[in-house]
Design a protein around this motif. Sequence first.
Motif, PDB file in Angstrom:
ATOM      1  N   ASN A  92       0.836  -1.198   0.000  1.00 45.27           N
ATOM      2  CA  ASN A  92       0.000   0.000   0.000  1.00 45.27           C
ATOM      3  C   ASN A  92       0.873   1.252   0.000  1.00 45.27           C
ATOM      4  N   LYS A  93       0.224   2.406  -0.075  1.00 43.83           N
ATOM      5  CA  LYS A  93       0.904   3.701  -0.158  1.00 43.83           C
ATOM      6  C   LYS A  93       1.875   3.922   0.997  1.00 43.83           C
ATOM      7  N   VAL A  94       1.447   3.666   2.214  1.00 39.25           N
ATOM      8  CA  VAL A  94       2.286   3.898   3.393  1.00 39.25           C
ATOM      9  C   VAL A  94       3.526   3.002   3.350  1.00 39.25           C
ATOM     10  N   GLU A  95       3.331   1.743   3.026  1.00 41.53           N
ATOM     11  CA  GLU A  95       4.464   0.810   2.956  1.00 41.53           C
ATOM     12  C   GLU A  95       5.416   1.188   1.823  1.00 41.53           C
ATOM     13  N   LEU A  96       4.881   1.670   0.713  1.00 33.76           N
ATOM     14  CA  LEU A  96       5.733   2.073  -0.408  1.00 33.76           C
ATOM     15  C   LEU A  96       6.597   3.268  -0.030  1.00 33.76           C
ATOM     16  N   MET A  97       5.994   4.292   0.563  1.00 33.09           N
ATOM     17  CA  MET A  97       6.778   5.462   0.989  1.00 33.09           C
ATOM     18  C   MET A  97       7.834   5.063   2.003  1.00 33.09           C
ATOM     19  N   SER A  98       7.460   4.210   2.932  1.00 34.76           N
ATOM     20  CA  SER A  98       8.394   3.746   3.953  1.00 34.76           C
ATOM     21  C   SER A  98       9.539   2.943   3.336  1.00 34.76           C
ATOM     22  N   ALA A  99       9.223   2.044   2.402  1.00 32.84           N
ATOM     23  CA  ALA A  99      10.258   1.219   1.765  1.00 32.84           C
ATOM     24  C   ALA A  99      11.283   2.098   1.053  1.00 32.84           C
ATOM     25  N   ILE A 100      10.792   3.080   0.306  1.00 37.22           N
ATOM     26  CA  ILE A 100      11.698   3.960  -0.438  1.00 37.22           C
ATOM     27  C   ILE A 100      12.513   4.822   0.532  1.00 37.22           C
ATOM     28  N   GLU A 110      -5.248   4.559  -6.559  1.00 33.24           N
ATOM     29  CA  GLU A 110      -4.462   4.866  -7.765  1.00 33.24           C
ATOM     30  C   GLU A 110      -3.147   4.074  -7.786  1.00 33.24           C
ATOM     31  N   LEU A 111      -2.593   3.832  -6.610  1.00 37.29           N
ATOM     32  CA  LEU A 111      -1.308   3.145  -6.514  1.00 37.29           C
ATOM     33  C   LEU A 111      -1.415   1.630  -6.555  1.00 37.29           C
ATOM     34  N   TYR A 112      -2.451   1.071  -5.928  1.00 33.94           N
ATOM     35  CA  TYR A 112      -2.461  -0.384  -5.727  1.00 33.94           C
ATOM     36  C   TYR A 112      -3.731  -1.124  -6.106  1.00 33.94           C
ATOM     37  N   GLU A 113      -4.770  -0.434  -6.536  1.00 33.34           N
ATOM     38  CA  GLU A 113      -6.023  -1.138  -6.770  1.00 33.34           C
ATOM     39  C   GLU A 113      -6.426  -1.232  -8.237  1.00 33.34           C
ATOM     40  N   GLN A 114      -5.522  -0.867  -9.135  1.00 34.52           N
ATOM     41  CA  GLN A 114      -5.822  -0.974 -10.561  1.00 34.52           C
ATOM     42  C   GLN A 114      -4.543  -1.191 -11.351  1.00 34.52           C
ATOM     43  N   ALA A 115      -4.669  -1.917 -12.430  1.00 39.48           N
ATOM     44  CA  ALA A 115      -3.505  -2.132 -13.296  1.00 39.48           C
ATOM     45  C   ALA A 115      -3.116  -0.790 -13.906  1.00 39.48           C
ATOM     46  N   TRP A 116      -1.832  -0.539 -13.980  1.00 39.47           N
ATOM     47  CA  TRP A 116      -1.335   0.722 -14.521  1.00 39.47           C
ATOM     48  C   TRP A 116      -0.511   0.485 -15.790  1.00 39.47           C
ATOM     49  N   TYR A 117       0.298  -0.560 -15.755  1.00 36.83           N
ATOM     50  CA  TYR A 117       1.059  -0.974 -16.937  1.00 36.83           C
ATOM     51  C   TYR A 117       0.935  -2.488 -17.026  1.00 36.83           C
ATOM     52  N   GLU A 118       0.293  -2.947 -18.091  1.00 38.12           N
ATOM     53  CA  GLU A 118      -0.030  -4.364 -18.253  1.00 38.12           C
ATOM     54  C   GLU A 118      -0.702  -4.844 -16.969  1.00 38.12           C
ATOM     55  N   LYS A 119      -0.140  -5.872 -16.296  1.00 33.69           N
ATOM     56  CA  LYS A 119      -0.801  -6.371 -15.082  1.00 33.69           C
ATOM     57  C   LYS A 119      -0.337  -5.662 -13.816  1.00 33.69           C
ATOM     58  N   THR A 136       0.464  -2.698 -11.020  1.00 33.29           N
ATOM     59  CA  THR A 136      -0.060  -1.451 -10.470  1.00 33.29           C
ATOM     60  C   THR A 136       1.040  -0.387 -10.526  1.00 33.29           C
ATOM     61  N   LEU A 137       0.640   0.858 -10.402  1.00 33.12           N
ATOM     62  CA  LEU A 137       1.611   1.959 -10.361  1.00 33.12           C
ATOM     63  C   LEU A 137       2.536   1.796  -9.157  1.00 33.12           C
ATOM     64  N   GLY A 138       1.987   1.418  -8.022  1.00 33.11           N
ATOM     65  CA  GLY A 138       2.812   1.217  -6.827  1.00 33.11           C
ATOM     66  C   GLY A 138       3.900   0.184  -7.055  1.00 33.11           C
ATOM     67  N   ARG A 139       3.550  -0.902  -7.715  1.00 31.66           N
ATOM     68  CA  ARG A 139       4.529  -1.964  -8.014  1.00 31.66           C
ATOM     69  C   ARG A 139       5.587  -1.459  -8.993  1.00 31.66           C
ATOM     70  N   MET A 140       5.150  -0.725 -10.017  1.00 29.78           N
ATOM     71  CA  MET A 140       6.103  -0.195 -10.994  1.00 29.78           C
ATOM     72  C   MET A 140       7.080   0.773 -10.327  1.00 29.78           C
ATOM     73  N   ILE A 141       6.576   1.584  -9.405  1.00 27.96           N
ATOM     74  CA  ILE A 141       7.460   2.498  -8.674  1.00 27.96           C
ATOM     75  C   ILE A 141       8.442   1.683  -7.834  1.00 27.96           C
ATOM     76  N   GLN A 142       7.945   0.709  -7.106  1.00 27.83           N
ATOM     77  CA  GLN A 142       8.799  -0.114  -6.240  1.00 27.83           C
ATOM     78  C   GLN A 142       9.854  -0.876  -7.038  1.00 27.83           C
ATOM     79  N   PHE A 143       9.452  -1.460  -8.170  1.00 28.46           N
ATOM     80  CA  PHE A 143      10.387  -2.209  -9.013  1.00 28.46           C
ATOM     81  C   PHE A 143      11.582  -1.354  -9.436  1.00 28.46           C
ATOM     82  N   ASN A 144      11.355  -0.044  -9.544  1.00 26.94           N
ATOM     83  CA  ASN A 144      12.362   0.832 -10.135  1.00 26.94           C
ATOM     84  C   ASN A 144      12.935   1.857  -9.165  1.00 26.94           C
TER      85      ASN A 144
END
Length: 171
Positions: free
Chosen positions: A7-15, A130-139, A141-149
Motif C-alpha cells: 500500500n501507499k504507506v508501505e511504499l513510501m516507507s520502503a523507499i 491509484e497506486l495499488y487497486e488498478q492495473a497501470w502498466y499491463e498487469k 499497479t503503479l505502486g509496483r512499478m514504482i517499487q520495481f524501479n
Amino acid sequence: MSSVPQNKVELMSAISDIFEKLQRDINGIPVEFSRICEIEGNVKGTKISVCDTLAYLTGWGKLVLFWYEEKAAARVVTFPADGFKWNQLGLLAQHFQHEYRDWSFHALQQELLVTTQSIITLIKSLDNSELYEQAWYEKWTLGRMIQFNTSSPMKNVRTKIRRFKKVNKLR
C-alpha cells in the motif's frame, strides 16, 4: 511489513528507509573512490563505479516520473524507454551511466536525492486506489512499478556499495 510494499504507506516507507541507508553508506565514501570501477555492473562481466550506481538509480527514478507524467497527459509511453526493450535493461543502465558520466560525485548524490524526493511527493499526491487497486502498466499497479524501479534497485545497489566499501576498507 512484507518485503514487497502492499500500500501507499508501505511504499513510501520502503523507499525512504532504503534511501536513508544507502545515503549513509554513500556519504562514507571519499570522492577519490567514487570513480573506481570495482562494482559489479548491470551487464554481465562489467565493472562500474559508485558514481555509475548513482546514475543508474537516478535514471530509473527519472524514468518512473516521466512514465507517470506522460500517462497522466494521456500520451503513449514506450516502456521501458524509447529505443530499449525490457530484455535490454543492461544497455539502458549503461545509457543512464553515459548520460551522467560528466557529473561530479556530489552532483550525482544531489540529483538522486531530488529525484527520490520527487517520487515520494508523487506517491503522497496519489491515493491507495491509484497506486495499488488498478492495473497501470499491463498487469502491474503503479505502486509496483514504482517499487520495481526505486526501492528494489536501491537495495541491490546498497549491497554492492557495502561490498565495495568493505573491499576498500572504508568502514
